[in-house]
Design a protein around this motif. Structure first.
Motif, PDB file in Angstrom:
ATOM      1  N   ALA A 106       0.835  -1.205   0.000  1.00 38.37           N
ATOM      2  CA  ALA A 106       0.000   0.000   0.000  1.00 38.37           C
ATOM      3  C   ALA A 106       0.866   1.250   0.000  1.00 38.37           C
ATOM      4  CB  ALA A 106      -0.923  -0.006   1.211  1.00 38.37           C
ATOM      5  N   GLU A 107       1.967   1.202   0.725  1.00 34.46           N
ATOM      6  CA  GLU A 107       2.889   2.334   0.744  1.00 34.46           C
ATOM      7  C   GLU A 107       3.460   2.583  -0.654  1.00 34.46           C
ATOM      8  OE1 GLU A 107       6.590   3.750   3.565  1.00 34.46           O
ATOM      9  OE2 GLU A 107       6.391   1.637   3.102  1.00 34.46           O
ATOM     10  N   GLU A 108       3.838   1.523  -1.343  1.00 37.17           N
ATOM     11  CA  GLU A 108       4.371   1.651  -2.706  1.00 37.17           C
ATOM     12  C   GLU A 108       3.299   2.178  -3.664  1.00 37.17           C
ATOM     13  OE1 GLU A 108       7.532   1.471  -3.584  1.00 37.17           O
ATOM     14  OE2 GLU A 108       7.934   1.101  -1.465  1.00 37.17           O
ATOM     15  N   ARG A 109       2.068   1.715  -3.508  1.00 35.41           N
ATOM     16  CA  ARG A 109       0.977   2.224  -4.362  1.00 35.41           C
ATOM     17  C   ARG A 109       0.764   3.718  -4.132  1.00 35.41           C
ATOM     18  NH1 ARG A 109      -1.595  -2.473  -2.604  1.00 35.41           N
ATOM     19  NH2 ARG A 109      -2.956  -1.255  -1.215  1.00 35.41           N
ATOM     20  N   ALA A 110       0.857   4.145  -2.885  1.00 39.10           N
ATOM     21  CA  ALA A 110       0.675   5.571  -2.578  1.00 39.10           C
ATOM     22  C   ALA A 110       1.805   6.403  -3.185  1.00 39.10           C
ATOM     23  CB  ALA A 110       0.611   5.773  -1.068  1.00 39.10           C
ATOM     24  N   LYS A 111       3.030   5.916  -3.111  1.00 43.50           N
ATOM     25  CA  LYS A 111       4.165   6.637  -3.714  1.00 43.50           C
ATOM     26  C   LYS A 111       3.993   6.749  -5.224  1.00 43.50           C
ATOM     27  CE  LYS A 111       7.734   5.327  -0.380  1.00 43.50           C
ATOM     28  NZ  LYS A 111       8.941   4.530  -0.166  1.00 43.50           N
ATOM     29  N   ALA A 112       3.624   5.643  -5.858  1.00 44.42           N
ATOM     30  CA  ALA A 112       3.430   5.646  -7.312  1.00 44.42           C
ATOM     31  C   ALA A 112       2.293   6.592  -7.704  1.00 44.42           C
ATOM     32  CB  ALA A 112       3.147   4.229  -7.809  1.00 44.42           C
ATOM     33  N   TRP A 113       1.198   6.578  -6.957  1.00 39.73           N
ATOM     34  CA  TRP A 113       0.072   7.464  -7.243  1.00 39.73           C
ATOM     35  C   TRP A 113       0.489   8.922  -7.101  1.00 39.73           C
ATOM     36  CZ3 TRP A 113      -2.280  10.488  -3.316  1.00 39.73           C
ATOM     37  CH2 TRP A 113      -3.361  11.237  -3.756  1.00 39.73           C
ATOM     38  N   TRP A 114       1.257   9.251  -6.073  1.00 37.92           N
ATOM     39  CA  TRP A 114       1.657  10.630  -5.826  1.00 37.92           C
ATOM     40  C   TRP A 114       2.489  11.187  -6.974  1.00 37.92           C
ATOM     41  CZ3 TRP A 114      -0.190  14.231  -2.920  1.00 37.92           C
ATOM     42  CH2 TRP A 114       0.547  15.379  -2.678  1.00 37.92           C
ATOM     43  N   ARG A 115       3.307  10.330  -7.599  1.00 38.85           N
ATOM     44  CA  ARG A 115       4.132  10.779  -8.726  1.00 38.85           C
ATOM     45  C   ARG A 115       3.279  11.134  -9.941  1.00 38.85           C
ATOM     46  NH1 ARG A 115       7.837   6.901  -6.472  1.00 38.85           N
ATOM     47  NH2 ARG A 115       6.940   5.221  -7.708  1.00 38.85           N
ATOM     48  N   THR A 116       2.054  10.622 -10.025  1.00 46.08           N
ATOM     49  CA  THR A 116       1.183  10.929 -11.167  1.00 46.08           C
ATOM     50  C   THR A 116       0.407  12.230 -10.974  1.00 46.08           C
ATOM     51  OG1 THR A 116      -0.727   9.706 -10.295  1.00 46.08           O
ATOM     52  CG2 THR A 116       0.881   8.460 -11.620  1.00 46.08           C
ATOM     53  N   ILE A 117       0.375  12.779  -9.776  1.00 51.22           N
ATOM     54  CA  ILE A 117      -0.360  14.010  -9.496  1.00 51.22           C
ATOM     55  C   ILE A 117       0.467  15.209  -9.953  1.00 51.22           C
ATOM     56  CG2 ILE A 117      -1.455  15.420  -7.691  1.00 51.22           C
ATOM     57  CD1 ILE A 117      -2.790  12.732  -8.093  1.00 51.22           C
ATOM     58  N   ARG A 118      -0.142  16.103 -10.711  1.00 55.09           N
ATOM     59  CA  ARG A 118       0.544  17.316 -11.160  1.00 55.09           C
ATOM     60  C   ARG A 118       0.736  18.270  -9.981  1.00 55.09           C
ATOM     61  NH1 ARG A 118      -3.447  18.193 -15.983  1.00 55.09           N
ATOM     62  NH2 ARG A 118      -4.462  19.118 -14.198  1.00 55.09           N
ATOM     63  N   PRO A 119       1.820  19.033  -9.970  1.00 50.92           N
ATOM     64  CA  PRO A 119       2.102  19.935  -8.837  1.00 50.92           C
ATOM     65  C   PRO A 119       0.966  20.924  -8.541  1.00 50.92           C
ATOM     66  CG  PRO A 119       4.023  19.760 -10.235  1.00 50.92           C
ATOM     67  CD  PRO A 119       2.919  19.029 -10.934  1.00 50.92           C
ATOM     68  N   GLU A 120       0.287  21.414  -9.565  1.00 47.07           N
ATOM     69  CA  GLU A 120      -0.783  22.385  -9.326  1.00 47.07           C
ATOM     70  C   GLU A 120      -2.026  21.752  -8.699  1.00 47.07           C
ATOM     71  OE1 GLU A 120      -0.905  21.096 -13.645  1.00 47.07           O
ATOM     72  OE2 GLU A 120       0.635  21.920 -12.333  1.00 47.07           O
TER      73      GLU A 120
END
Length: 180
Positions: A106-120
């Motif tokens: 779950a921690e790895e999924r959260a890290k991967a998801w966060w990288r897909t979010i645009r900074p804005e």
């Protein structure tokens, strides 16, 4: 007769122990004097010159590039008016399980998801390159929590974004380190 024998044995023991004790002190005194004499005359025995082995200062050849904000490196912001403090705050719990493997996944999924979010799209309280994730064990559960929020309002703004990926996420009270 027995009293005479026991008195004689006692006398022999006392004299023997007394003799040993006094000879031990003489030997110790001699060893201390010998050591002190060696220390006083060390230059006669040692000829090692440490000045020939002075290490030059290291040469910095690489620039360290990191994404830690300067205020976090010094612990202060705006000329020292703000500091890092640990307070009773909030985090968002995204996962809880009995097994560590599930929590790590779950921690790895959260890290991967966060990288897909645009900074804005990221909330102001989470404007970082890396998502602050915490995997903690509190018997019997492994919990994955996100963020360091000083106020519940900041946590609620971030919760709206996080629930898009983790619908069962919720705000949890926790000790957090924040700038104040």
């Amino acid at each position: 007769m027995q009293k005479l024998v026991s008195t004689a044995v006692t006398a022999v023991v006392v004299l023997t122990l007394g003799a040993c004790a006094s000879s031990r002190n003489v030997a110790d005194d001699a060893a201390v004097r010998e050591l002190q004499e060696y220390i006083d005359n060390i230059d006669a025995y040692e000829d090692f010159d440490v000045t020939a082995y002075v290490d030059p200062p290291p040469v910095v050849t690489a620039n360290v590039d990191h994404d830690v904000p300067p205020e976090l490196m010094t612990g202060t912001v705006e000329g020292g008016s703000r500091k890092l403090v640990t307070v009773q705050g909030f985090r968002i719990q995204v996962h809880s399980s009995l097994d560590k493997e599930g929590a790590v996944a779950a921690e790895e999924r959260a890290k991967a998801w966060w990288r897909t979010i645009r900074p804005e799209e990221k909330p102001a309280s989470l404007k970082r390159a890396d998502l602050p994730l915490y995997l903690k064990y509190a018997q019997p559960y492994y919990r994955v929590r996100v963020g360091n929020f000083a106020t519940r309002e900041d946590a609620e703004v971030a919760l709206q974004l996080i629930q898009q990926r983790f619908p069962r996420a919720f705000i949890a009270v926790d000790r957090v380190t924040v700038l104040q």
